[in-house]
Design a protein around this motif. Structure first.
Motif, PDB file in Angstrom:
ATOM      1  N   LEU A   1       0.614  -1.274   0.261  1.00 36.88           N
ATOM      2  CA  LEU A   1      -0.159  -0.339   0.184  1.00 36.88           C
ATOM      3  C   LEU A   1       0.861   1.602  -0.197  1.00 36.88           C
ATOM      4  N   TYR A   2       0.553   2.255  -0.937  1.00 44.70           N
ATOM      5  CA  TYR A   2       1.451   3.086  -1.060  1.00 44.70           C
ATOM      6  C   TYR A   2       0.570   4.670  -1.021  1.00 44.70           C
ATOM      7  N   ALA A   3       0.887   5.574  -0.290  1.00 43.46           N
ATOM      8  CA  ALA A   3       0.110   7.095  -0.727  1.00 43.46           C
ATOM      9  C   ALA A   3       0.543   8.096  -1.372  1.00 43.46           C
ATOM     10  N   VAL A   4      -0.102   9.068  -2.327  1.00 43.27           N
ATOM     11  CA  VAL A   4       1.267  10.296  -2.453  1.00 43.27           C
ATOM     12  C   VAL A   4      -0.356  11.300  -3.123  1.00 43.27           C
ATOM     13  N   GLY A   5       0.506  12.523  -2.854  1.00 35.60           N
ATOM     14  CA  GLY A   5      -0.522  13.309  -2.430  1.00 35.60           C
ATOM     15  C   GLY A   5      -0.530  14.225  -1.432  1.00 35.60           C
ATOM     16  N   PHE A   6      -0.044  13.164  -0.280  1.00 37.52           N
ATOM     17  CA  PHE A   6      -0.437  13.694   0.979  1.00 37.52           C
ATOM     18  C   PHE A   6       0.289  14.434   1.733  1.00 37.52           C
ATOM     19  N   THR A   7       1.308  15.027   1.224  1.00 34.96           N
ATOM     20  CA  THR A   7       2.287  15.451   2.335  1.00 34.96           C
ATOM     21  C   THR A   7       1.570  16.769   2.625  1.00 34.96           C
ATOM     22  N   ARG A   8       0.683  17.935   2.502  1.00 38.57           N
ATOM     23  CA  ARG A   8       0.061  18.915   2.702  1.00 38.57           C
ATOM     24  C   ARG A   8       1.567  20.569   1.959  1.00 38.57           C
ATOM     25  N   ARG A   9       2.247  19.657   1.275  1.00 34.19           N
ATOM     26  CA  ARG A   9       3.161  20.427   0.393  1.00 34.19           C
ATOM     27  C   ARG A   9       2.452  20.086  -1.021  1.00 34.19           C
ATOM     28  N   GLY A  10       2.067  20.392  -0.907  1.00 37.73           N
ATOM     29  CA  GLY A  10       1.545  20.657  -2.761  1.00 37.73           C
ATOM     30  C   GLY A  10       2.568  19.892  -3.981  1.00 37.73           C
ATOM     31  N   LEU A  11       2.750  20.758  -4.968  1.00 41.31           N
ATOM     32  CA  LEU A  11       3.210  19.276  -6.210  1.00 41.31           C
ATOM     33  C   LEU A  11       4.727  19.190  -5.622  1.00 41.31           C
ATOM     34  N   SER A  12       5.041  19.547  -5.249  1.00 42.12           N
ATOM     35  CA  SER A  12       6.596  19.599  -5.176  1.00 42.12           C
ATOM     36  C   SER A  12       6.695  17.765  -3.979  1.00 42.12           C
ATOM     37  N   GLY A  13       6.107  18.091  -3.015  1.00 41.39           N
ATOM     38  CA  GLY A  13       5.610  17.082  -2.078  1.00 41.39           C
ATOM     39  C   GLY A  13       5.369  16.126  -2.417  1.00 41.39           C
ATOM     40  N   ALA A  14       4.408  16.324  -3.607  1.00 39.21           N
ATOM     41  CA  ALA A  14       3.900  15.132  -4.769  1.00 39.21           C
ATOM     42  C   ALA A  14       4.607  14.002  -5.182  1.00 39.21           C
TER      43      ALA A  14
END
Length: 418
Positions: free
Chosen positions: A362-375
Motif C-alpha cells: 500500500l502506498y500514498a501520494v499527494g498527502f504531504t500538504r506540500r503541494g506538487l513538490s511534495g507529491a
C-alpha cells in the motif's frame, strides 16, 4: 481478464493499481513507465487532473514559481511565465500524460479497496456511470486521490432558509455573473482571497468571512518568490528564525494586517504549515482591496435568514449569493478498507517525508500538504520502490527460465538450434 456477467468483470493487473489521475497519480505512472512496470490508473472523472479542469476558477494561477510545481522528468516549458495560469497548467499536465503514454481508465469510481490476507493481494472494486462493475486484483495499491477529493461545506444556522444562490468555490468560475451583487465569501485562504479579488474586479460587492487567524505574506519579496526565499533560508537557518524573518518582511511590505481584521496566528507560517498543514496566504492584490474597503472583512456568521446574513457582531446584511471557500478533504476513508496506515481524516498517520509507504503493497501520494513538490518527491520514491521489487522478481523468473532450458538441453543431448 475474464467475464463474470454482462455487468461485472474481474481484471488481473500485473503491476499496481493507481487510484486517481491527478498530478500525483500521473507522476507515479510516469516513474513506473521508466521502470518498465505495467499499471492501471483509475479515474472517476472523464479527464486527467479533474480538479484543475473542472473545479477551479478562471483567474487561477500557480501560487509558487513553476520550478517548484513541475512533475518528475518533465519541466514546464521555458516560455511559460514564472506563475503559469490555469490553461497553461492543464496543457502541461496533458502533455505530461501524452509524453509518458499514460492512459487512465476514465469514469471508474472506486467503491472499495481491501487487502486479502489469504491471497496476499488487493481487490479494488469500481463502478461506471452505466452501472458496470469491475474488480481489479493486484499486488500493489497506490492511493493518489489526494488532499482535495471532496468539498467541505460547514453547517451554518439558517442556510437552508437563505433562498439565494449558495455555491462552493469549486463551482465558482468568474465574477462576471455577479456584477452589482452582494456576495458573502466564507473563508479567507488563498481561494477566498482570490474569489473576493475577482468579484471586486467585476464590480461585485464581496464580504469575506474570517473565522480564524491567518498568515498573509507577499507573494514576492524584492522581486523574488517568498517561497523560494524561505526554502533558501531553511538550508542555513532554523525554522523558527526563518518564520520570524518572513513576518518582519511581511510587516515591512504589507503593513499591520491585524488592523484590517486579519489577525495572525501565534505560530509562525512555516511551523503552522508543517504541523497542521495550514497554508499561508500569498497576497496578489486582495489586501489593497481590503484596505480600500472594497472587500469587507467580517469576523464570523451567526445565522442566515431569507436574503440576509447576520454576523457575530450583530450586523445584518442583505446579500444575493454565498460562496463557500471552505476547502476540501480526503475521501480515502469512504472506500479504502484499512486503518493502520491511514487515519480517520484520510491522511497517512506517519508525517512527511515518511508517509508514502504502508504495509502489504500500500502506498500514498499527494498527502504531504506540500503541494506538487511534495507529491513529486513521494511519487519518485513509490515508483523506485515498486520498480525494484518488480525487476528483482523479473530477474528471478528469467533465471528460472534459463535453468529449465539448460536442463532441457541436457535431456536432449545438447543445445537446441532453431
Amino acid at each position: 481478464m475474464f467475464s463474470l456477467s454482462d455487468t461485472r468483470r474481474c481484471v488481473w493487473v500485473n503491476g499496481p493499481v493507481i487510484v486517481g489521475a491527478g498530478p500525483s497519480g500521473l507522476a507515479v505512472a510516469a516513474g513506473l513507465k521508466e521502470q518498465g512496470v505495467p499499471f492501471v490508473i483509475l479515474e472517476r472523472a472523464d479527464c486527467i487532473a479533474s480538479l484543475w479542469q473542472k473545479r477551479t476558477y478562471d483567474r487561477l494561477t500557480l501560487h509558487l514559481p513553476k520550478q517548484f510545481c513541475q512533475l518528475p522528468k518533465f519541466p514546464f516549458p521555458d516560455h511559460y511565465p514564472e506563475y503559469p495560469n490555469k490553461k497553461q497548467v492543464i496543457e502541461y499536465l496533458e502533455s505530461y500524460a501524452k509524453h509518458f503514454d499514460i492512459n487512465p481508465q476514465f469514469n471508474e469510481t472506486v467503491e472499495s479497496a481491501k487487502y486479502d490476507e489469504a491471497c496476499k493481494l488487493w481487490s479494488v472494486e469500481t463502478v461506471s456511470p452505466s452501472g458496470c462493475k469491475v474488480e481489479y486484483i493486484c499486488q500493489w495499491l497506490v492511493v493518489a486521490t489526494g488532499e482535495n477529493a471532496e468539498r467541505v461545506v460547514p453547517e451554518i444556522e439558517g442556510l437552508e432558509n437563505f433562498g439565494g444562490e449558495v455555491i462552493h468555490a469549486c463551482d465558482y468560475k468568474s465574477g462576471e455573473n455577479f456584477r452589482g451583487k452582494s456576495v458573502v465569501v466564507v473563508g479567507c485562504g488563498n481561494s477566498g482571497m482570490e474569489v473576493c479579488l475577482d468579484l471586486c474586479n467585476h464590480d461585485a460587492k464581496p464580504s469575506m468571512v474570517v473565522r480564524s487567524s491567518v498568515h498573509l505574506l507577499p507573494r514576492e519579496v524584492f522581486g523574488k518568490s517568498t517561497f523560494e526565499l524561505a526554502m533558501f533560508m531553511l538550508k542555513w537557518l532554523p525554522l523558527w528564525l526563518v518564520d520570524n524573518i518572513l513576518l518582519v518582511l511581511a510587516w515591512m511590505i504589507l503593513g499591520n494586517t491585524e488592523k484590517y481584521g486579519l489577525k495572525r496566528p501565534s505560530v509562525g507560517p512555516l511551523e503552522l504549515k508543517n504541523t497542521l498543514g495550514k497554508t499561508p496566504v500569498l497576497d496578489i492584490g486582495a489586501l489593497e482591496k481590503i484596505k480600500s474597503r472594497e472587500i469587507k472583512v467580517v469576523l464570523g456568521i451567526k445565522k442566515f435568514s431569507c436574503g440576509m446574513v447576520e454576523f457575530v457582531n450583530g450586523e445584518k446584511l442583505e446579500i444575493d449569493t454565498v460562496v463557500m471557500a471552505t476547502g476540501y478533504r480526503s475521501n480515502v476513508p469512504s472506500w479504502l478498507q484499512e486503518s493502520e496506515f491511514f487515519s480517520e481524516n484520510g491522511f497517512p498517520k506517519t508525517p512527511f517525508p515518511n508517509g508514502w509507504k504502508g504495509k502489504e503493497g500500500l502506498y500514498a501520494v499527494g498527502f504531504t500538504r506540500r503541494g506538487l513538490s511534495g507529491a513529486s518527491a513521494d511519487a519518485m520514491k513509490i515508483a523506485q520502490d515498486i520498480g525494484k521489487v518488480w525487476n528483482e522478481d523479473l530477474n528471478k523468473k528469467n533465471r528460472k527460465s534459463l535453468h529449465i532450458e539448460d536442463a532441457f538441453d541436457i535431456l536432449i543431448g545438447g543445445p537446441r538450434i532453431f
